[in-house]
Design a protein around this motif. Structure first.
Motif, short mmCIF file in Angstrom:
data_model
loop_
_atom_site.label_atom_id
_atom_site.label_comp_id
_atom_site.label_asym_id
_atom_site.label_seq_id
_atom_site.Cartn_x
_atom_site.Cartn_y
_atom_site.Cartn_z
N LYS A 3 8.11 53.09 -74.40
CA LYS A 3 8.46 52.99 -72.99
C LYS A 3 9.61 52.01 -72.79
CE LYS A 3 4.23 54.47 -70.76
NZ LYS A 3 2.84 54.03 -70.69
N GLU A 76 5.31 46.49 -71.89
CA GLU A 76 4.64 47.58 -71.20
C GLU A 76 3.84 47.07 -70.00
OE1 GLU A 76 3.67 50.40 -74.31
OE2 GLU A 76 2.21 51.29 -72.95
N GLU A 79 6.29 45.77 -67.37
CA GLU A 79 7.20 46.82 -66.90
C GLU A 79 8.65 46.36 -66.90
OE1 GLU A 79 5.41 48.15 -63.21
OE2 GLU A 79 4.21 49.63 -64.30
N ARG A 160 5.91 42.47 -63.94
CA ARG A 160 4.62 42.73 -63.30
C ARG A 160 3.57 41.87 -64.00
NH1 ARG A 160 0.76 48.00 -63.95
NH2 ARG A 160 1.21 47.52 -66.12
#
Lengths: 460, 144
Positions: A3, A76, A79, A160
């Motif tokens: 990601k 991850e 974010e 986050r």
């Protein structure tokens, strides 16, 4: 497949961890043999050197694993990309070279010479169990860990914020803070021992459990698809119980080292409760997997996640409880019972959680998709069972050795000398060595599982 | 876990419980520090005892032996070795000095550390001092 591209820095950390793990096991086999063939490799590699290499490699590769896990999961969770992938890569090489030089130092020169040439007299910190590293290595560890925490912290705090990442960061900061006590080495042995446990116990029965819980929660979120809210609630309750029982539980080390008698009560009561968070972790893992919203293709990672919860409960929880009450510990303190507990606890809680995150992350890091091939997973699962069952056998055999040792050396009207008692239990040590060889076979199978998938690809 | 038990309740238990545990531990540590002098007899830590602890650490003795039950389980407990050898410092020195360089065939053997007389005296004094620590009557018998 990743990601966030910066997650890729986790890969060298995981590879180094596995490499050092292999070396750790080889030295474990050397020590196991020295228990029954006392002159094996003597005087070139005396037992104390082999043991130091065995335990220090364990600590270093677990730290590599924790760092790799953090670099993988924090982007991850946050974010966003990692604050500085370059710093992560630089620290990787610093840590690897410093670690390798330290191990070479252990093996190349007598320990007293190592102490002399590394200037131990300027700030004596060496020669204490698990903290044998030269002072300059310890300073290096502090620098690497601070750089690592800075990198992770900047990522977490500007992205986050999740319970998983905050708990992980708290555990890592705790790891760094308590390591500082390794620089305190008073001339008074009782004081030395008292604060030595602030590194050792408050690591493995304190802040490391926060790291363990955070990594497990992350993997369970990913492989079960269960709502994050539920998983984070469990995580909070588990680590709450860890700290409530484990911090005063340090007292189970303060029974017989010169500390006051009230620790006999406090240490017994609080450490008797220490299995609770581990039991909850088992309930947690099975509950989440049972309530899964999807069947993740990486079933090997699921197996490791369930395995670490169960084995940590048995090894740390049950085997810890066996000898944690002061009247029991009076007889078992410093015997093979401790070694039995240490092996299954470390394997179940920390080896297996690192292998869990590696199992989950490696296919993604290697661009294989969410899971390795069926063949590779089959091999990895075989490795899981070979390693876990042989470690269980090692634990049972050392427990047998310990019970015999306690009965002959610590009890009765005519207790045997230490060496006479050791000679009596040689059969347990031989069988333990056999189980150790099986563990190595499991580990080789594990390493081989990473190379099977390529063959399948080329065949296809 | 039930829905009535919220995440913020769980967080409060963690924060409250964690802070409470560490504060209690710190308080107990302060109390322990006040009680230790009468149990460890620190007034008897002479320069020789201090040198002995340094010799102990510089040669990684803890890599084979236990001391007050902590260390490796490959060689005998040394917290009470002074009394085990008949309250005799010389016996400790002879034991250390007499180790064969090449070991003993088939057996465990302590390495030959080539300690000086001063270092030998230090390690013997250190082990004597250690044997006088109040350890709640541990080990259970003289064999350690």
């Amino acid at each position: 497949m990743l990601k966030y591209q910066s997650q890729a820095v986790a890969k060298p950390y995981f590879i180094a961890a596995i490499g050092l793990f292999v070396a750790q096991i080889l030295f474990g086999l050397v020590m196991g043999l020295q228990y029954v063939m006392g002159d094996f490799l003597f005087p070139e590699i005396p037992f104390n050197v082999a043991r130091m290499v065995h335990t220090n490699l364990l600590i270093v590769w677990l730290l590599f694993g924790f760092m790799g896990a953090s670099y993988f999961l924090v982007p991850e969770e946050s974010e966003r990309e990692l604050y500085s992938p370059k710093l992560a890569l630089l620290l990787f090489w610093v840590f690897l070279v410093a670690g390798a030089l330290t191990i070479v130092g252990y093996l190349a020169v007598p320990y007293a010479t190592l102490a002399e040439i590394t200037g131990n007299d300027l700030l004596p910190t060496m020669g204490r169990e698990f903290l044998e590293q030269p002072t300059i290595t310890k300073i290096g560890i502090v620098i690497v860990v601070l750089g690592f925490i800075f990198n992770i912290g900047m990522t977490v705090l500007s992205g986050r914020k999740t319970v998983v990442s905050i708990v992980l960061l708290t555990g890592l900061v705790g790891l760094a803070v308590f390591f500082l006590f390794s620089f305190y080495n008073p001339v008074n042995l009782v004081l030395d021992k008292y604060f030595w446990w602030w590194v050792v116990h408050l690591w493995v029965e304190g802040v490391w459990e926060l790291i363990l819980g955070a990594i497990l929660a992350f993997v369970l979120i990913k492989v079960t698809g269960v709502d994050r809210e539920i998983i984070e609630k469990w995580l909070y309750v588990i680590i709450a119980m860890t700290l409530v029982t484990g911090v005063i539980g340090t007292g189970h080390h303060y029974f017989y080292i010169g500390t006051p008698e009230y620790w006999l009560w406090l240490g017994s009561i609080f450490s008797a409760l220490e299995p609770i968070p581990f039991f909850m972790m088992t309930l947690f893992a099975f509950n989440m997997v049972n309530r899964r919203r999807k069947d993740h293709p990486n079933q090997a990672a699921v197996l490791w996640a369930l395995g670490t919860a169960v084995t940590a409960f048995i090894g740390a929880g049950v085997w810890g409880f066996l000898h944690t009450l002061a009247p029991v510990n009076y007889y078992t303190h410093g015997t093979q019972i401790t070694a039995a507990h240490g092996h299954l606890a470390f394997y179940g809680a920390y080896v297996m959680i690192v292998l869990t995150i590696i199992s989950y992350a490696m296919p993604l890091l290697r661009n294989q998709g969410p899971a390795a091939t069926a063949k590779a997973q089959k091999m990895e699962k075989l490795a899981f069972w070979l390693m876990t069952l042989s470690m269980a056998a090692i634990t049972l055999l050392l427990t047998g050795a310990g019970v015999m040792q306690v009965m002959t050396q610590r009890m009765g009207d005519a207790p045997l000398t230490f060496m006479a008692a050791q000679d009596n239990i040689a059969i347990f040590y031989w069988l333990r060595e056999v189980a150790g060889v099986v563990f190595l076979v499991g580990l080789i199978t594990y390493v081989a599982s990473f190379f099977t998938s390529d063959k399948v690809k080329t065949a296809a | 876990m039930s829905d009535r038990f919220t995440k913020s309740m769980a967080r409060n238990i963690y924060l409250g419980g964690g802070v409470f545990a560490f504060l209690l531990f710190l308080g107990l540590t302060v109390d322990t520090m006040e009680r230790l002098p009468e149990r460890d007899h620190r007034e008897n830590i002479t320069p020789a005892v201090a040198l002995g602890k340094k010799v102990w650490e510089d040669n990684n003795c803890i890599g084979c032996h236990t001391l007050l039950g902590e260390g490796a389980y490959f060689a005998p407990e040394l917290g009470n070795v002074y009394t085990r050898l008949g309250n005799d410092k010389e016996a400790i020195k002879i034991m250390i000095q007499s180790r064969p360089v090449e070991g003993v065939p088939g057996r465990r053997s302590m390495p030959q550390f080539n300690l000086s007389d001063e270092e030998l005296e230090g390690i013997a004094e250190f082990l004597k001092w250690t044997s006088e620590i109040n350890t709640n009557n541990w080990p259970p018998n003289i064999q350690g």
